[in-house]
Design a protein around this motif. Sequence first.
Motif, PDB file in Angstrom:
ATOM      1  N   GLU A  27       0.930  -1.299   0.047  1.00 34.91           N
ATOM      2  CA  GLU A  27      -0.109   0.066  -0.081  1.00 34.91           C
ATOM      3  C   GLU A  27       0.824   1.312  -0.104  1.00 34.91           C
ATOM      4  O   GLU A  27       1.874   1.358   0.965  1.00 34.91           O
ATOM      5  N   VAL A  28       0.517   2.062  -0.950  1.00 31.10           N
ATOM      6  CA  VAL A  28       1.318   3.370  -0.892  1.00 31.10           C
ATOM      7  C   VAL A  28       0.402   4.451  -1.018  1.00 31.10           C
ATOM      8  O   VAL A  28      -0.781   4.706  -1.680  1.00 31.10           O
ATOM      9  N   PRO A  29       0.647   5.534  -0.229  1.00 30.47           N
ATOM     10  CA  PRO A  29      -0.274   6.806  -0.337  1.00 30.47           C
ATOM     11  C   PRO A  29      -0.198   7.564  -1.539  1.00 30.47           C
ATOM     12  O   PRO A  29       0.814   7.268  -2.291  1.00 30.47           O
ATOM     13  N   LYS A  30      -1.437   8.019  -1.977  1.00 37.22           N
ATOM     14  CA  LYS A  30      -1.686   8.419  -3.213  1.00 37.22           C
ATOM     15  C   LYS A  30      -0.689   9.764  -3.699  1.00 37.22           C
ATOM     16  O   LYS A  30      -0.516   9.959  -4.550  1.00 37.22           O
ATOM     17  N   SER A  31      -0.467  10.426  -2.489  1.00 35.45           N
ATOM     18  CA  SER A  31       0.617  11.429  -2.613  1.00 35.45           C
ATOM     19  C   SER A  31       1.855  11.004  -3.264  1.00 35.45           C
ATOM     20  O   SER A  31       2.787  11.837  -3.908  1.00 35.45           O
ATOM     21  N   LYS A  32       2.293   9.685  -3.026  1.00 28.39           N
ATOM     22  CA  LYS A  32       3.544   9.291  -3.597  1.00 28.39           C
ATOM     23  C   LYS A  32       3.439   8.530  -4.568  1.00 28.39           C
ATOM     24  O   LYS A  32       4.396   7.704  -4.959  1.00 28.39           O
ATOM     25  N   ARG A  33       2.173   8.282  -5.273  1.00 28.92           N
ATOM     26  CA  ARG A  33       1.937   7.021  -6.382  1.00 28.92           C
ATOM     27  C   ARG A  33       2.938   7.094  -7.344  1.00 28.92           C
ATOM     28  O   ARG A  33       3.539   6.200  -8.032  1.00 28.92           O
ATOM     29  N   LYS A  34       3.138   8.312  -8.015  1.00 26.19           N
ATOM     30  CA  LYS A  34       3.961   8.542  -9.098  1.00 26.19           C
ATOM     31  C   LYS A  34       5.367   8.135  -9.075  1.00 26.19           C
ATOM     32  O   LYS A  34       5.781   6.973  -9.782  1.00 26.19           O
ATOM     33  N   SER A  35       5.923   8.457  -7.941  1.00 22.23           N
ATOM     34  CA  SER A  35       7.285   8.296  -7.582  1.00 22.23           C
ATOM     35  C   SER A  35       7.458   6.752  -7.370  1.00 22.23           C
ATOM     36  O   SER A  35       8.374   5.952  -7.739  1.00 22.23           O
ATOM     37  N   ALA A  36       6.457   6.382  -6.488  1.00 23.61           N
ATOM     38  CA  ALA A  36       6.517   4.938  -5.981  1.00 23.61           C
ATOM     39  C   ALA A  36       6.336   3.908  -6.917  1.00 23.61           C
ATOM     40  O   ALA A  36       6.827   2.768  -7.334  1.00 23.61           O
ATOM     41  N   THR A  37       5.357   4.161  -8.035  1.00 17.94           N
ATOM     42  CA  THR A  37       5.265   3.383  -9.202  1.00 17.94           C
ATOM     43  C   THR A  37       6.518   3.299 -10.068  1.00 17.94           C
ATOM     44  O   THR A  37       6.832   2.218 -10.319  1.00 17.94           O
ATOM     45  N   ALA A  38       7.298   4.306 -10.187  1.00 17.76           N
ATOM     46  CA  ALA A  38       8.437   4.197 -11.002  1.00 17.76           C
ATOM     47  C   ALA A  38       9.605   3.530 -10.227  1.00 17.76           C
ATOM     48  O   ALA A  38      10.361   2.613 -11.021  1.00 17.76           O
ATOM     49  N   ILE A  39       9.497   3.686  -8.936  1.00 18.02           N
ATOM     50  CA  ILE A  39      10.762   2.931  -8.101  1.00 18.02           C
ATOM     51  C   ILE A  39      10.347   1.439  -8.277  1.00 18.02           C
ATOM     52  O   ILE A  39      11.186   0.387  -8.443  1.00 18.02           O
ATOM     53  N   LEU A  40       9.166   1.054  -8.271  1.00 16.82           N
ATOM     54  CA  LEU A  40       8.674  -0.264  -7.989  1.00 16.82           C
ATOM     55  C   LEU A  40       8.856  -1.124  -9.339  1.00 16.82           C
ATOM     56  O   LEU A  40       9.556  -2.146  -9.454  1.00 16.82           O
ATOM     57  N   LYS A  41       8.747  -0.368 -10.474  1.00 16.50           N
ATOM     58  CA  LYS A  41       9.080  -0.914 -11.645  1.00 16.50           C
ATOM     59  C   LYS A  41      10.502  -0.977 -11.894  1.00 16.50           C
ATOM     60  O   LYS A  41      10.845  -2.259 -12.416  1.00 16.50           O
ATOM     61  N   ARG A  42      11.276  -0.214 -11.331  1.00 24.47           N
ATOM     62  CA  ARG A  42      12.645  -0.308 -11.541  1.00 24.47           C
ATOM     63  C   ARG A  42      13.117  -1.691 -10.729  1.00 24.47           C
ATOM     64  O   ARG A  42      13.874  -2.311 -11.040  1.00 24.47           O
ATOM     65  N   ILE A  43      12.650  -1.721  -9.465  1.00 24.08           N
ATOM     66  CA  ILE A  43      12.911  -2.716  -8.520  1.00 24.08           C
ATOM     67  C   ILE A  43      12.622  -4.254  -9.227  1.00 24.08           C
ATOM     68  O   ILE A  43      13.092  -5.376  -9.009  1.00 24.08           O
ATOM     69  N   GLU A  44      11.326  -4.199  -9.764  1.00 18.64           N
ATOM     70  CA  GLU A  44      10.698  -5.346 -10.669  1.00 18.64           C
ATOM     71  C   GLU A  44      11.637  -5.665 -11.816  1.00 18.64           C
ATOM     72  O   GLU A  44      11.949  -7.121 -11.773  1.00 18.64           O
ATOM     73  N   SER A  45      12.345  -4.969 -12.371  1.00 16.56           N
ATOM     74  CA  SER A  45      13.144  -5.097 -13.522  1.00 16.56           C
ATOM     75  C   SER A  45      14.399  -5.563 -12.925  1.00 16.56           C
ATOM     76  O   SER A  45      14.906  -6.648 -13.574  1.00 16.56           O
ATOM     77  N   LEU A  46      14.999  -5.140 -11.998  1.00 15.77           N
ATOM     78  CA  LEU A  46      15.981  -5.553 -11.406  1.00 15.77           C
ATOM     79  C   LEU A  46      16.037  -6.936 -10.913  1.00 15.77           C
ATOM     80  O   LEU A  46      16.935  -7.870 -10.897  1.00 15.77           O
ATOM     81  N   ILE A  47      14.977  -7.083  -9.990  1.00 17.63           N
ATOM     82  CA  ILE A  47      14.789  -8.565  -9.446  1.00 17.63           C
ATOM     83  C   ILE A  47      14.556  -9.651 -10.452  1.00 17.63           C
ATOM     84  O   ILE A  47      15.032 -10.757 -10.359  1.00 17.63           O
ATOM     85  N   ALA A  48      13.939  -9.534 -11.791  1.00 13.71           N
ATOM     86  CA  ALA A  48      13.747 -10.501 -12.777  1.00 13.71           C
ATOM     87  C   ALA A  48      15.133 -10.773 -13.369  1.00 13.71           C
ATOM     88  O   ALA A  48      15.373 -11.692 -13.669  1.00 13.71           O
ATOM     89  N   ILE A  49      16.288  -9.971 -13.277  1.00 13.50           N
ATOM     90  CA  ILE A  49      17.615 -10.172 -13.964  1.00 13.50           C
ATOM     91  C   ILE A  49      18.370 -10.625 -12.903  1.00 13.50           C
ATOM     92  O   ILE A  49      19.379 -11.197 -13.384  1.00 13.50           O
TER      93      ILE A  49
END
Length: 201
Positions: free
Chosen positions: A10-32
């Motif tokens: 769960e991420v506060p709406k005020s942090k949605r944009k930054s959190a989404t970008a960070i999570l996508k980056r983490i997801e790609s790093l975990i994948a490789i």
Amino acid sequence: MKNTFVAEIEVPKSKRKSATAILKRIESLIAIAEPEHLEMLQRSLEPKVVSDAEKELAKKIAGKDYVEGKSWELELANLERYYQRRRELLEGSITSSKVAELLGCQNRATVRDRRLANTLLGVKDEGVYKYPLWQFDPEGDDGVIDGLPEVLAALDVSDFVKLNWFNKPHLAFEGKTPIEILKRGKVEALVTEARALGIGW
């Protein structure tokens, strides 16, 4: 996909944009990443657990000043980093007999005399002196980097502090280490900084 799972946070709406970008980056790093690398990262993020043996070591080091608590966990962590740094700095080192062989000295006593005269840098480790390889230069005076004796003589600190200073990036040298500056022949600038270090100790 059968070999994946979904983890939600769960991420506060005020942090949605930054959190989404960070999570996508983490997801790609975990994948490789390899599983063992992720396990190493996981272990590094776990809270530091101090064993009874480590606490006893802290008591011996601190003596009467020992106080049970989190501060000693930090102290132990600092000690561990210090010893790790020591091991790293002495990794590329040779013993007195190897130095004598390298420089063509008749015996180890000559190497000791040169260390005491500040023309060689040696650090005592496990009962023997070890000499970092970076200080040797077959084209330099007496087989070492030109200017090394002048800088060593200006360093009025312990042998290990000298070794650490030579290998540490310095603001006065735009982030370069004294070793790099010495190899460029800027001896006077190093001597000035070396004398200043001695004043602070």
